[in-house]
Design a protein around this motif. Structure first.
Motif, PDB file in Angstrom:
ATOM      1  N   LEU A  38      -1.730 -12.559  -2.180  1.00  0.00           N
ATOM      2  CA  LEU A  38      -0.550 -12.047  -2.869  1.00  0.00           C
ATOM      3  C   LEU A  38       0.583 -13.067  -2.847  1.00  0.00           C
ATOM      4  O   LEU A  38       0.657 -13.933  -1.969  1.00  0.00           O
ATOM      5  N   LYS A  39       1.494 -12.939  -3.791  1.00  0.00           N
ATOM      6  CA  LYS A  39       2.651 -13.828  -3.839  1.00  0.00           C
ATOM      7  C   LYS A  39       3.593 -13.535  -2.691  1.00  0.00           C
ATOM      8  O   LYS A  39       4.141 -14.459  -2.065  1.00  0.00           O
ATOM      9  N   GLN A  40       3.790 -12.237  -2.382  1.00  0.00           N
ATOM     10  CA  GLN A  40       4.653 -11.826  -1.294  1.00  0.00           C
ATOM     11  C   GLN A  40       3.822 -11.342  -0.107  1.00  0.00           C
ATOM     12  O   GLN A  40       2.742 -10.770  -0.278  1.00  0.00           O
ATOM     13  N   ASP A  41       4.331 -11.591   1.104  1.00  0.00           N
ATOM     14  CA  ASP A  41       3.628 -11.186   2.329  1.00  0.00           C
ATOM     15  C   ASP A  41       3.932  -9.714   2.604  1.00  0.00           C
ATOM     16  O   ASP A  41       4.774  -9.379   3.444  1.00  0.00           O
ATOM     17  N   VAL A  42       3.259  -8.837   1.864  1.00  0.00           N
ATOM     18  CA  VAL A  42       3.486  -7.399   1.950  1.00  0.00           C
ATOM     19  C   VAL A  42       2.160  -6.683   2.151  1.00  0.00           C
ATOM     20  O   VAL A  42       1.185  -6.946   1.429  1.00  0.00           O
ATOM     21  N   ILE A  43       2.125  -5.788   3.122  1.00  0.00           N
ATOM     22  CA  ILE A  43       0.972  -4.918   3.346  1.00  0.00           C
ATOM     23  C   ILE A  43       1.414  -3.492   3.052  1.00  0.00           C
ATOM     24  O   ILE A  43       2.329  -2.966   3.695  1.00  0.00           O
ATOM     25  N   TYR A  44       0.783  -2.875   2.054  1.00  0.00           N
ATOM     26  CA  TYR A  44       1.184  -1.535   1.609  1.00  0.00           C
ATOM     27  C   TYR A  44       0.052  -0.540   1.828  1.00  0.00           C
ATOM     28  O   TYR A  44      -1.062  -0.733   1.354  1.00  0.00           O
ATOM     29  N   GLN A  45       0.364   0.500   2.585  1.00  0.00           N
ATOM     30  CA  GLN A  45      -0.573   1.586   2.882  1.00  0.00           C
ATOM     31  C   GLN A  45      -1.928   1.052   3.359  1.00  0.00           C
ATOM     32  O   GLN A  45      -2.983   1.417   2.830  1.00  0.00           O
ATOM     33  N   GLN A  46      -1.872   0.216   4.382  1.00  0.00           N
ATOM     34  CA  GLN A  46      -3.090  -0.282   5.023  1.00  0.00           C
ATOM     35  C   GLN A  46      -3.778   0.864   5.768  1.00  0.00           C
ATOM     36  O   GLN A  46      -3.211   1.450   6.690  1.00  0.00           O
ATOM     37  N   PRO A  47      -5.011   1.242   5.392  1.00  0.00           N
ATOM     38  CA  PRO A  47      -5.701   2.339   6.083  1.00  0.00           C
ATOM     39  C   PRO A  47      -5.934   2.004   7.557  1.00  0.00           C
ATOM     40  O   PRO A  47      -6.392   0.906   7.896  1.00  0.00           O
ATOM     41  N   LEU A  48      -5.610   2.956   8.427  1.00  0.00           N
ATOM     42  CA  LEU A  48      -5.815   2.785   9.866  1.00  0.00           C
ATOM     43  C   LEU A  48      -6.944   3.664  10.376  1.00  0.00           C
ATOM     44  O   LEU A  48      -7.884   3.201  10.996  1.00  0.00           O
ATOM     45  N   THR A  49      -6.833   4.968  10.115  1.00  0.00           N
ATOM     46  CA  THR A  49      -7.857   5.905  10.561  1.00  0.00           C
ATOM     47  C   THR A  49      -7.758   7.184   9.745  1.00  0.00           C
ATOM     48  O   THR A  49      -6.744   7.436   9.096  1.00  0.00           O
ATOM     49  N   GLN A  50      -8.813   7.982   9.795  1.00  0.00           N
ATOM     50  CA  GLN A  50      -8.839   9.273   9.118  1.00  0.00           C
ATOM     51  C   GLN A  50      -8.986  10.394  10.142  1.00  0.00           C
ATOM     52  O   GLN A  50      -9.635  10.221  11.179  1.00  0.00           O
ATOM     53  N   VAL A  51      -8.386  11.520   9.853  1.00  0.00           N
ATOM     54  CA  VAL A  51      -8.524  12.718  10.681  1.00  0.00           C
ATOM     55  C   VAL A  51      -9.014  13.835   9.767  1.00  0.00           C
ATOM     56  O   VAL A  51      -8.327  14.209   8.816  1.00  0.00           O
ATOM     57  N   VAL A  52     -10.201  14.343  10.038  1.00  0.00           N
ATOM     58  CA  VAL A  52     -10.771  15.368   9.163  1.00  0.00           C
ATOM     59  C   VAL A  52      -9.987  16.665   9.293  1.00  0.00           C
ATOM     60  O   VAL A  52      -9.367  16.954  10.331  1.00  0.00           O
ATOM     61  N   SER A  53     -10.007  17.465   8.237  1.00  0.00           N
ATOM     62  CA  SER A  53      -9.178  18.667   8.160  1.00  0.00           C
ATOM     63  C   SER A  53      -9.550  19.715   9.192  1.00  0.00           C
ATOM     64  O   SER A  53      -8.730  20.575   9.534  1.00  0.00           O
ATOM     65  N   THR A  54     -10.776  19.671   9.722  1.00  0.00           N
ATOM     66  CA  THR A  54     -11.222  20.668  10.705  1.00  0.00           C
ATOM     67  C   THR A  54     -11.047  20.193  12.140  1.00  0.00           C
ATOM     68  O   THR A  54     -11.444  20.880  13.075  1.00  0.00           O
ATOM     69  N   SER A  55     -10.447  19.019  12.343  1.00  0.00           N
ATOM     70  CA  SER A  55     -10.346  18.433  13.679  1.00  0.00           C
ATOM     71  C   SER A  55      -9.306  19.136  14.540  1.00  0.00           C
ATOM     72  O   SER A  55      -8.241  19.539  14.068  1.00  0.00           O
ATOM     73  N   GLU A  56      -9.614  19.248  15.841  1.00  0.00           N
ATOM     74  CA  GLU A  56      -8.652  19.791  16.800  1.00  0.00           C
ATOM     75  C   GLU A  56      -7.423  18.891  16.929  1.00  0.00           C
ATOM     76  O   GLU A  56      -6.376  19.342  17.396  1.00  0.00           O
ATOM     77  N   LYS A  57      -7.537  17.632  16.522  1.00  0.00           N
ATOM     78  CA  LYS A  57      -6.419  16.698  16.650  1.00  0.00           C
ATOM     79  C   LYS A  57      -5.179  17.190  15.907  1.00  0.00           C
ATOM     80  O   LYS A  57      -4.053  16.887  16.303  1.00  0.00           O
TER      81      LYS A  57
END
Length: 393
Positions: free
Chosen positions: A214-233
């Protein structure tokens, strides 16, 4: 047309043969490739501790996956001769408080293991990590996607890595207001409640991002982790602490290669295994392999909380156990006799059933028994702790 049909038939035949002829395969693993020293951590130039974790690889046939390297001597050294000794915390962890390092100098890590071998990382210049702009999430059909935003206005970072620690508040399936003292049922002390607990986990995958294209040093919405909708978390409240590291191009390539070797193997379309060359060498025997990359950077971090009330109400937590709510009476008529289910099922301390609440049959106010359920369904401490973390809010 006939040739096309024959090719299609051949492909189907091959696929059926491949899928239908699965034979267990136990690879022959050389003993030379086990017991390799693994070095994890960074030399932290910021306002936090430097923590280095040392462990050994284990054989595939070994039941344990943890093999910490104990009783090592670990030091951080500058190219100007300064030496900082890390304290042995046990379990393969070595730490020093804020080192107040000079950003104009270079640093490396020296390790002497209890078997007398010595390891040395290459001198690395300080690589400054820009702050994390924000941690957010998007609601998807099957749960949450947690992401990070960051940027470097100087366009000097370009390569990034993230790790994270999750903490969540959850509860047992049923709440217990009573407990057995071995002879009778008594009210449970609120200080000894076992309904609401906290649990945690740390990231087990390698999360990398780059703005090099990229021209600019920008990180946008970098995926980190997912939490499923049924999780106790996300049953009550969820928190994630994200740490961000700036990488050099060589370090980014190391982590990319490590990710391919550890997370992206298993099918004929995945990358093939390859050597993982870090910036650490064994100085007492150049042929001794070692895995790791010791970077020199300030670690940036940010914590966020997500309340269940901000999530779709249609999301329902899937409880990890099959739970039933049973009624236990002081006198249950059985073949003309009175069976005391409370005495039989709830009072014995080894019964595996916890009393929950009183049973009253209107209009009489008298207690005729107690409801009960299994320990798994009534005691959250089997999967967590009732102690609230200091950072919780």
């Amino acid at each position: 047309m006939k040739m096309m049909k024959n090719i299609g038939f051949l492909i189907c035949t091959v696929l059926i043969g491949v899928m239908g002829c699965k034979v267990p395969y136990t690879p022959k693993v050389s003993a030379v490739n086990s017991n390799i020293l693994v070095v994890e951590g960074v030399i932290n130039t910021g306002g936090d501790s430097t923590i280095i974790k040392l462990s050994r690889t284990v054989d595939l046939t070994t039941a344990s996956s943890m093999n910490p390297e104990a009783n090592a001597v670990v030091t951080v050294e500058s190219n100007q001769g300064a030496v900082y000794t890390l304290n042995d915390l046990g379990n393969g962890n070595y730490s020093a408080g804020v080192l107040n390092l000079d950003n104009t100098q270079q640093y490396h890590l020296r390790i002497k293991t209890q078997d007398g071998a010595q390891y040395l990382s290459a001198f690395e210049a300080v690589k400054n990590t820009p702050p994390i702009d924000s941690i957010g999430f998007t609601i998807q059909a099957n749960g949450l996607q947690i992401y990070a935003n960051t940027h470097d206005p100087n366009n000097a970072t370009r390569y990034y890595r993230w790790s994270y620690a999750e903490t969540w508040q959850f509860h047992a399936k049923y709440e217990s207001y009573y407990v057995s003292d071995g002879t009778k049922i008594v009210a449970r002390d609120p200080a000894k409640q076992v309904y609401t607990c906290f649990s945690n986990s740390t990231s087990s995958t390698i999360v990398l991002g780059s703005s090099a294209a990229l021209k600019q040093d920008v990180i946008y919405q970098q995926p980190l982790t997912q939490v499923v909708s049924t999780s106790e978390k996300i049953e009550k409240k969820y928190s994630i602490l994200v740490k961000q590291y700036a990488l050099t191009k060589d370090e980014f390539d190391f982590w990319t290669n490590l990710k391919k070797n550890t997370e992206q193997l298993g099918s004929i379309f995945d990358p093939q295994p390859s050597n993982i060359n870090g910036n650490i060498q064994c100085t007492t025997n150049a042929k001794t392999p070692v895995i790791g990359w010791v970077a020199v950077t300030n670690v940036q971090e940010k914590r966020v909380f997500i309340n269940n009330s901000s999530l779709p109400s249609a999301w329902v937590t899937a409880y990890p156990y099959d739970c039933t709510l049973d009624t236990n009476l002081f006198c249950k008529p059985v073949q003309g006799q009175c069976l005391n289910e409370v005495e039989q099922n709830l009072i014995p301390l080894n019964a595996g059933i916890i009393p929950l609440n009183t049973v009253i049959i209107a209009p009489s106010p008298a207690v005729v028994g107690y409801t009960g359920s299994s320990i798994e369904c009534s005691d959250c401490t089997l999967r967590g702790t009732t102690v609230q973390p200091a950072f919780w809010r």
